[in-house]
Write a protein that holds these residues in place. Structure first.
Motif, short mmCIF file in Angstrom:
data_model
loop_
_atom_site.label_atom_id
_atom_site.label_comp_id
_atom_site.label_asym_id
_atom_site.label_seq_id
_atom_site.Cartn_x
_atom_site.Cartn_y
_atom_site.Cartn_z
N GLN A 12 3.43 80.79 44.61
CA GLN A 12 3.72 81.72 43.51
C GLN A 12 5.20 82.10 43.45
O GLN A 12 5.70 82.46 42.40
CB GLN A 12 2.90 83.01 43.69
CG GLN A 12 1.42 82.76 43.77
CD GLN A 12 0.80 82.43 42.42
OE1 GLN A 12 1.50 82.37 41.43
NE2 GLN A 12 -0.49 82.23 42.38
N ASP A 13 5.87 82.04 44.58
CA ASP A 13 7.25 82.49 44.63
C ASP A 13 8.18 81.51 43.96
O ASP A 13 8.11 80.32 44.22
CB ASP A 13 7.68 82.59 46.10
CG ASP A 13 7.86 84.03 46.48
OD1 ASP A 13 7.58 84.89 45.63
OD2 ASP A 13 8.28 84.28 47.62
N ARG A 305 0.42 89.61 35.92
CA ARG A 305 0.83 89.42 37.31
C ARG A 305 -0.39 89.38 38.22
O ARG A 305 -0.53 88.50 39.07
CB ARG A 305 1.78 90.54 37.75
CG ARG A 305 2.23 90.43 39.21
CD ARG A 305 3.14 91.57 39.62
NE ARG A 305 4.40 91.55 38.88
CZ ARG A 305 4.76 92.44 37.99
NH1 ARG A 305 3.95 93.47 37.69
NH2 ARG A 305 5.91 92.35 37.37
N ASN A 311 1.29 87.34 44.12
CA ASN A 311 2.23 87.47 45.24
C ASN A 311 3.66 87.75 44.80
O ASN A 311 4.58 87.81 45.60
CB ASN A 311 2.24 86.19 46.09
CG ASN A 311 0.85 85.91 46.61
OD1 ASN A 311 0.07 86.82 46.84
ND2 ASN A 311 0.52 84.62 46.76
N THR A 312 3.85 87.87 43.48
CA THR A 312 5.21 88.09 42.99
C THR A 312 5.61 89.56 43.15
O THR A 312 4.86 90.44 42.74
CB THR A 312 5.28 87.72 41.50
OG1 THR A 312 4.76 86.40 41.37
CG2 THR A 312 6.70 87.74 40.98
#
Ligand code: GLU
Length: 316
Positions: A12-13, A305, A311-312
Motif C-alpha cells: 500500500q505504501d 482510505r 496502511n496509508t
C-alpha cells in the motif's frame, strides 16, 4: 498466494504517488466518467499524491472540439482540480513514433496489410473463430504482397525475448488476482491504426510512463486492456503502475453507461448531487448533513482510505 505477477507487489505504501484521470473528449463527462474521476482523485488524496488529467484525444475524428475545456470546467465545478499541467495526447505524436520505432528496431512490431474482411476470413479458417476480436497473426511473417496499413505488436516475440510467461498476471487492488493470455484473447494487437492514428494501447503506455503515473484508477470496462499495456511496458522497458478498476455505473437497461449508448452529460447545476451519485456508485456513504463539496470529498477520502489503502498514514 505468493506474489509472482509481472507488476509491482500489492503493497500500500507509495511515496511518489502520481495518479491520473484520462477522459476522451468525445463528449462531456457523464455519471459514469465522474465515477472514474472521483475514484482516481480520492485515491491520489488518500496517498497524499498528485492527480493529473490527460486528454485522450488521439482518436481525432471522434473528438468534439471544445469538449476538452468543457470537461475541465465540469471537474472544476466538482472541486476536482488537476495538479500540474494537463497533457493532450494529440500533441504527443513524436513520443509515440519514437516508441514504435524502438519496437520495430527490436523486431517486435510488424506492418499488417489485412483489411477487416481479411481478419474475419482468417478467423473463420482458424480455431480462433470463437474469439471475435482475435487477430490470427496473418502478417507476422510478411505482408505477402499486401500494402502495409497498420502496425502490430508481435506478442510471442516479446514474450520469448524477455522470458515472460504466456499468461500475463497482476494484482488489481479491487478485483484481486487477474490473468490474461494476450495471444489467445486478442492476438498481436494494433499499435498504429490503418487510418494512421495512434492506438489507445500505445498512447496510454507511453504517457503513463512519461507522466510518472504510479497508480491507475479507472473503470472496470478497461480492466481487459491491462495485460496488453503491461506487455507493452515490458517491451519498452517502462515501469508498471498499480491498477484499481472501479465498478461501473449501469444505465436503466443494465448496460454500462457510456457516450456510445447515449449517457447524458452531467447536469452540474448541483455538483454536490452529481458527486454524491458518483460516491454511491463507489460504495461510499453519503451524509445528508455534509452539504459542502470539500467536506464531502474529505469524508469520502477517509472511507476510500479504509477500503483501499488502510496502511496509508493519515496526513496530520
Ligand atoms: N480514455 C479512456 C476512456 O475515456 C480511459 C483510458 C484509461 O484510463 O486508461 O475510456
Amino acid at each position: 498466494m505468493e506474489w509472482q505477477g509481472l507488476g509491482p507487489s500489492p503493497a500500500q505504501d507509495w511515496p511518489g504517488y502520481i495518479g491520473r484521470f484520462a477522459p476522451s473528449p468525445t463528449g462531456m463527462l457523464h455519471a459514469g466518467s465522474l465515477v472514474a474521476a472521483l475514484a482516481s482523485w480520492l485515491d491520489a488524496r488518500t496517498h497524499q499524491g498528485q492527480w493529473r488529467v490527460r486528454m485522450e484525444d488521439v482518436d481525432t475524428p471522434r473528438c468534439v472540439p471544445g469538449t476538452d475545456l468543457a470537461i475541465l470546467q465540469q471537474l472544476a465545478l466538482c472541486h476536482l482540480v488537476p495538479d500540474g499541467p494537463v497533457l493532450w495526447q494529440s500533441q504527443r505524436g513524436q513520443a509515440y513514433q519514437t516508441a514504435l520505432d524502438t519496437l520495430i528496431a527490436r523486431g517486435w512490431a510488424y506492418p499488417c496489410g489485412c483489411s477487416r474482411k481479411d481478419i474475419e476470413l482468417a478467423q473463420t479458417r482458424s480455431l480462433l473463430r470463437h474469439h471475435a476480436a482475435v487477430y490470427a497473426g496473418t502478417c507476422r511473417s510478411g505482408l505477402g504482397g499486401k500494402t502495409a496499413r497498420a502496425w502490430r505488436l508481435n506478442v510471442q516475440a516479446v514474450q520469448a525475448a524477455l522470458n515472460l510467461p504466456r499468461i500475463t498476471s497482476w494484482h488489481d487492488r479491487r478485483l484481486g488476482w487477474q490473468e490474461q493470455d494476450v495471444l489467445e484473447a486478442v492476438g498481436d494487437f494494433v499499435l498504429r491504426r490503418a487510418d494512421g492514428l495512434w492506438a489507445y494501447q500505445l498512447a496510454v503506455v507511453v504517457d503513463d510512463a512519461a507522466q510518472g503515473i504510479s497508480h491507475v484508477v479507472r473503470g472496470e470496462d478497461l480492466a481487459d486492456n491491462t495485460a496488453r499495456q503491461m506487455l507493452l511496458q515490458k517491451a519498452l522497458n517502462l515501469p508498471t503502475p498499480q491498477y484499481l478498476h472501479t465498478a461501473l455505473v449501469l444505465g436503466a437497461n443494465g448496460e454500462k453507461l457510456s457516450k456510445q449508448n447515449g449517457a447524458q452529460a452531467l447536469d452540474l447545476q448541483d455538483p454536490l448531487h452529481a458527486l454524491r451519485q458518483a460516491a454511491s456508485a463507489l460504495n461510499l456513504p453519503v451524509r445528508a448533513d455534509v452539504t459542502d463539496i470539500d467536506a464531502s470529498l474529505a469524508h469520502w477520502t477517509d472511507h476510500w482510505r479504509a477500503q483501499y489503502a488502510p496502511n496509508t498514514p493519515i496526513k496530520a
